[in-house]
Write a protein that holds these residues in place. Structure first.
Motif, PDB file in Angstrom:
ATOM      1  N   HIS A  18       0.839  -1.191   0.000  1.00  0.00           N
ATOM      2  CA  HIS A  18       0.000   0.000   0.000  1.00  0.00           C
ATOM      3  C   HIS A  18       0.875   1.241   0.000  1.00  0.00           C
ATOM      4  N   GLY A  19       0.318   2.319  -0.517  1.00  0.00           N
ATOM      5  CA  GLY A  19       0.998   3.599  -0.477  1.00  0.00           C
ATOM      6  C   GLY A  19       0.429   4.437   0.652  1.00  0.00           C
ATOM      7  N   ARG A  20       1.280   5.089   1.413  1.00  0.00           N
ATOM      8  CA  ARG A  20       0.830   5.856   2.573  1.00  0.00           C
ATOM      9  C   ARG A  20       0.166   7.147   2.138  1.00  0.00           C
ATOM     10  N   PRO A  21      -1.077   7.355   2.515  1.00  0.00           N
ATOM     11  CA  PRO A  21      -1.723   8.623   2.178  1.00  0.00           C
ATOM     12  C   PRO A  21      -1.280   9.745   3.118  1.00  0.00           C
ATOM     13  N   LEU A  22      -1.811  10.911   2.893  1.00  0.00           N
ATOM     14  CA  LEU A  22      -1.381  12.105   3.608  1.00  0.00           C
ATOM     15  C   LEU A  22      -1.760  12.054   5.089  1.00  0.00           C
ATOM     16  N   THR A  23      -0.783  12.244   5.951  1.00  0.00           N
ATOM     17  CA  THR A  23      -1.048  12.395   7.379  1.00  0.00           C
ATOM     18  C   THR A  23       0.097  13.187   7.988  1.00  0.00           C
ATOM     19  N   THR A  24      -0.216  14.105   8.885  1.00  0.00           N
ATOM     20  CA  THR A  24       0.818  14.985   9.434  1.00  0.00           C
ATOM     21  C   THR A  24       0.866  14.986  10.954  1.00  0.00           C
ATOM     22  N   ARG A  25      -0.048  14.314  11.613  1.00  0.00           N
ATOM     23  CA  ARG A  25      -0.112  14.348  13.074  1.00  0.00           C
ATOM     24  C   ARG A  25       0.131  12.962  13.651  1.00  0.00           C
ATOM     25  N   ALA A  26       0.729  12.920  14.821  1.00  0.00           N
ATOM     26  CA  ALA A  26       1.080  11.644  15.438  1.00  0.00           C
ATOM     27  C   ALA A  26       0.331  11.396  16.739  1.00  0.00           C
ATOM     28  N   GLY A  27      -0.652  12.252  17.073  1.00  0.00           N
ATOM     29  CA  GLY A  27      -1.347  12.092  18.351  1.00  0.00           C
ATOM     30  C   GLY A  27      -2.041  10.753  18.486  1.00  0.00           C
ATOM     31  N   LEU A  28      -2.793  10.330  17.453  1.00  0.00           N
ATOM     32  CA  LEU A  28      -3.487   9.043  17.527  1.00  0.00           C
ATOM     33  C   LEU A  28      -2.496   7.879  17.549  1.00  0.00           C
TER      34      LEU A  28
END
Length: 322
Positions: free
Chosen positions: A94-104
């Motif tokens: 799979h290709g990683r989609p856009l994500t910018t936060r690591a809280g979860l």
């Protein structure tokens, strides 16, 4: 340098959230390209334009070719790409989609690593399956037994409803055609559910491999989340399709699962359920703006981007951040 053709990369705030997107699109024997903000799908019949920001995940089957420009657009707009086998029933990558936060992600790692908190999440997962019952006192063995009974009951009920012979869940991952029609439909339907769950999980910034009921596999959390909806969506659809005996059973199953996901708001529910499973009850609905911090064992988080160098005797302070 010449300006790159096409639209500018959108700001994060301008992109539709994953809960507001469509579910998935399965493609095979075609070429994916890009025209402005649309993914172009080309085969011998012509060209179709797919609005990139409106799709959650693309399931890319055999014979699929993807241009660099198409992947660039998918990355910019947060479209998940999952490479699957024939009929869409085998996962390759799979290709990683856009994500910018690591809280979860940090919260997920915390819950997985603590036995008491881990069990609490598992009980919340089973609470979603048994909303009218109190499962807070049940052990893992009791929870697994209850779930096994529920799934067997769902299979038997669907078999009676659609008058389909049922001899148990039997399939060969390396030979899709070896299964009977209902097992083929179950495999095809579950693959769609796994693809959507995988896309939602990584879009939210969680780790697919950090599961709670399932552990030890790179997609453990994917299986955890997908299992929440099988009895509602893929099991009854598989038996209904098997009873109809269409010429292209996998394709018919995918279309029915796709429509059911929209009808039952599965994508939106996955987003809500993952947040409910991982976050405390008083967590805000909206996440904070993107930020990078430094970790400190004493005070927790401290600001990033400044120098914390403190000169000691004989040291010469640096004029720039380390």
């Amino acid at each position: 340098m010449a300006q790159m053709p096409g639209i500018l990369r959108p700001q994060l705030q301008a992109l539709p959230q994953v809960k507001d997107r469509m579910t998935f699109l399965y493609l095979e024997h075609c070429t994916l390209g890009r025209q402005d903000g649309a993914i172009t799908v080309t085969d011998e019949k012509g060209v179709v334009h797919v609005p990139a920001a409106a799709i959650s995940v693309l399931l890319l089957g055999p014979g699929t070719r993807v241009t660099h420009r198409a992947m660039e657009l998918m990355g910019d707009t947060g479209v998940g790409a999952v490479w699957v086998g024939e009929h869409g029933v085998r996962y390759y990558a799979h290709g990683r989609p856009l994500t910018t936060r690591a809280g979860l992600l940090q919260r997920q790692a915390e819950l997985v690593s603590n036995t008491r908190k881990h069990l609490a999440v598992v009980r919340k997962m089973y609470q979603l399956r048994f909303p009218d019952e109190d499962v807070s006192h049940l052990t893992m063995q009791q929870l697994r037994g209850r779930e096994g009974s529920r799934v067997r009951s769902a299979y038997r009920s669907a078999a009676r409803t659609y008058h389909v012979a049922w001899n148990g869940r039997m399939y060969d991952p390396d030979d899709f055609a070896a299964g009977d029609p209902v097992n083929q439909a179950l495999s095809a339907g579950h693959a769609c559910l796994y693809g959507l769950a995988h896309a939602v999980i990584v879009a939210l910034g969680c780790a697919p491999g950090l599961g709670f009921v399932h552990v030890g596999h790179e997609r453990s959390f994917v299986y955890d989340i997908a299992d929440l909806y099988k009895a509602e969506v893929t099991i009854p659809i598989a038996f209904a399709i098997a009873a109809q005996a269409p010429d292209d059973l996998p394709a018919a199953t995918r279309r029915r699962v796709r429509d059911a996901m929209v009808e039952h708001h599965i994508l939106e529910r996955m987003v809500h359920d993952i947040r409910w499973l991982l976050l405390p009850e008083d967590a805000p609905e909206t996440e904070p703006e993107e930020a990078v911090y430094l970790w400190d064992a004493s005070v927790g988080l401290v600001a990033n981007g400044i120098s914390y160098f403190e000169a000691e005797e004989g040291d010469v302070p640096s004029s720039s951040s380390p």
